[in-house]
Write a protein that holds these residues in place. Structure first.
Motif, PDB file in Angstrom:
ATOM      1  N   LEU A   4       0.852  -1.189   0.000  1.00 33.34           N
ATOM      2  CA  LEU A   4       0.000   0.000   0.000  1.00 33.34           C
ATOM      3  C   LEU A   4       0.883   1.232   0.000  1.00 33.34           C
ATOM      4  CD1 LEU A   4      -2.741   1.460   0.337  1.00 33.34           C
ATOM      5  CD2 LEU A   4      -2.440   1.186   2.815  1.00 33.34           C
ATOM      6  N   ASP A   5       0.724   2.082  -1.021  1.00 37.22           N
ATOM      7  CA  ASP A   5       1.451   3.344  -1.101  1.00 37.22           C
ATOM      8  C   ASP A   5       0.672   4.366  -0.271  1.00 37.22           C
ATOM      9  OD1 ASP A   5       2.260   5.983  -1.895  1.00 37.22           O
ATOM     10  OD2 ASP A   5       3.131   5.118  -3.707  1.00 37.22           O
ATOM     11  N   LEU A   6       1.258   4.790   0.830  1.00 36.68           N
ATOM     12  CA  LEU A   6       0.554   5.696   1.738  1.00 36.68           C
ATOM     13  C   LEU A   6       0.379   7.095   1.172  1.00 36.68           C
ATOM     14  CD1 LEU A   6       2.153   4.576   5.115  1.00 36.68           C
ATOM     15  CD2 LEU A   6      -0.038   3.879   4.115  1.00 36.68           C
ATOM     16  N   ASP A   7       1.197   7.454   0.176  1.00 33.36           N
ATOM     17  CA  ASP A   7       1.042   8.760  -0.458  1.00 33.36           C
ATOM     18  C   ASP A   7      -0.118   8.785  -1.443  1.00 33.36           C
ATOM     19  OD1 ASP A   7       3.171   9.943   0.899  1.00 33.36           O
ATOM     20  OD2 ASP A   7       4.627   9.326  -0.623  1.00 33.36           O
ATOM     21  N   THR A   8      -0.241   7.731  -2.235  1.00 30.00           N
ATOM     22  CA  THR A   8      -1.272   7.705  -3.275  1.00 30.00           C
ATOM     23  C   THR A   8      -2.518   6.933  -2.877  1.00 30.00           C
ATOM     24  OG1 THR A   8      -0.442   5.674  -4.299  1.00 30.00           O
ATOM     25  CG2 THR A   8       0.525   7.772  -5.045  1.00 30.00           C
ATOM     26  N   ARG A  12      -1.137  -2.701  -4.354  1.00 34.89           N
ATOM     27  CA  ARG A  12      -0.750  -3.655  -5.396  1.00 34.89           C
ATOM     28  C   ARG A  12      -0.550  -5.021  -4.748  1.00 34.89           C
ATOM     29  NH1 ARG A  12       4.515  -1.190  -7.770  1.00 34.89           N
ATOM     30  NH2 ARG A  12       4.853  -0.813  -5.576  1.00 34.89           N
ATOM     31  N   SER A  13      -0.995  -6.053  -5.432  1.00 34.09           N
ATOM     32  CA  SER A  13      -0.856  -7.406  -4.925  1.00 34.09           C
ATOM     33  C   SER A  13       0.479  -8.000  -5.362  1.00 34.09           C
ATOM     34  CB  SER A  13      -1.988  -8.283  -5.451  1.00 34.09           C
ATOM     35  OG  SER A  13      -1.773  -9.621  -5.078  1.00 34.09           O
ATOM     36  N   VAL A  14       1.149  -8.630  -4.421  1.00 33.98           N
ATOM     37  CA  VAL A  14       2.343  -9.409  -4.754  1.00 33.98           C
ATOM     38  C   VAL A  14       1.896 -10.810  -5.154  1.00 33.98           C
ATOM     39  CG1 VAL A  14       4.506 -10.317  -3.841  1.00 33.98           C
ATOM     40  CG2 VAL A  14       3.796  -8.006  -3.256  1.00 33.98           C
ATOM     41  N   GLY A  15       0.686 -11.188  -4.776  1.00 32.17           N
ATOM     42  CA  GLY A  15       0.076 -12.424  -5.240  1.00 32.17           C
ATOM     43  C   GLY A  15       0.420 -13.645  -4.410  1.00 32.17           C
ATOM     44  N   GLY A  29      12.169   1.582   1.477  1.00 32.48           N
ATOM     45  CA  GLY A  29      10.920   1.038   0.960  1.00 32.48           C
ATOM     46  C   GLY A  29      11.047   0.320  -0.360  1.00 32.48           C
ATOM     47  N   HIS A  30      12.260   0.111  -0.841  1.00 30.71           N
ATOM     48  CA  HIS A  30      12.472  -0.485  -2.159  1.00 30.71           C
ATOM     49  C   HIS A  30      12.532  -2.014  -2.131  1.00 30.71           C
ATOM     50  CE1 HIS A  30      13.621  -0.265  -6.358  1.00 30.71           C
ATOM     51  NE2 HIS A  30      14.586  -1.121  -6.123  1.00 30.71           N
ATOM     52  N   HIS A  31      12.909  -2.581  -0.991  1.00 29.68           N
ATOM     53  CA  HIS A  31      13.065  -4.038  -0.893  1.00 29.68           C
ATOM     54  C   HIS A  31      12.164  -4.595   0.200  1.00 29.68           C
ATOM     55  CE1 HIS A  31      16.584  -3.876  -3.486  1.00 29.68           C
ATOM     56  NE2 HIS A  31      16.977  -2.854  -2.763  1.00 29.68           N
ATOM     57  N   ASP A  56      11.142  -6.570  -5.196  1.00 22.94           N
ATOM     58  CA  ASP A  56      11.458  -5.193  -5.534  1.00 22.94           C
ATOM     59  C   ASP A  56      10.117  -4.470  -5.583  1.00 22.94           C
ATOM     60  OD1 ASP A  56      11.573  -2.881  -7.333  1.00 22.94           O
ATOM     61  OD2 ASP A  56      13.637  -3.488  -7.687  1.00 22.94           O
ATOM     62  N   THR A  57       9.898  -3.514  -4.699  1.00 26.83           N
ATOM     63  CA  THR A  57       8.587  -2.886  -4.597  1.00 26.83           C
ATOM     64  C   THR A  57       8.260  -1.953  -5.763  1.00 26.83           C
ATOM     65  OG1 THR A  57       9.428  -1.102  -3.203  1.00 26.83           O
ATOM     66  CG2 THR A  57       8.575  -3.053  -2.083  1.00 26.83           C
ATOM     67  N   THR A  58       9.250  -1.602  -6.561  1.00 28.89           N
ATOM     68  CA  THR A  58       8.998  -0.760  -7.729  1.00 28.89           C
ATOM     69  C   THR A  58       8.526  -1.598  -8.910  1.00 28.89           C
ATOM     70  OG1 THR A  58      10.678   0.799  -7.010  1.00 28.89           O
ATOM     71  CG2 THR A  58      10.006   0.932  -9.305  1.00 28.89           C
TER      72      THR A  58
END
Length: 92
Positions: A4-8, A12-15, A29-31, A56-58
């Protein structure tokens, strides 16, 4: 597993077809490091144990981490990621 992007407010599901837990996130927050009993996150997951994954969260690129034979075989527990996302610790 969800990101969950707290800014936007976007999520997104990692599944995965099983439960995921033991989440550890790098300081930037990248890994993301987590445990999963899902068998569909990688194509060759047929070991029937809790596996350790890196995300990789991006890009949402997933990798199952396979510790060396010296670390033993079997499920992983209590994952932790350092602030840089370069070092992972876990228990067997």
């Amino acid at each position: 597993m969800w990101l969950l992007d707290l800014d936007t407010g976007k999520s997104r599901s990692v599944g995965g077809n099983g439960s995921s837990f033991g989440v550890s996130l790098s300081a930037d927050g990248h890994h993301l490091l987590f445990l999963s009993e899902a068998t569909d996150l990688v194509s060759d997951d047929d070991n029937a144990v809790l596996d350790l994954f890196s995300c990789d969260t991006t890009s949402l690129a997933l990798a199952r981490l396979q510790p060396s034979a010296r670390a033993g075989r079997g499920s992983c527990f209590a994952p932790s990621l350092d602030g840089t996302g370069r070092m992972a610790a876990f228990s067997r």
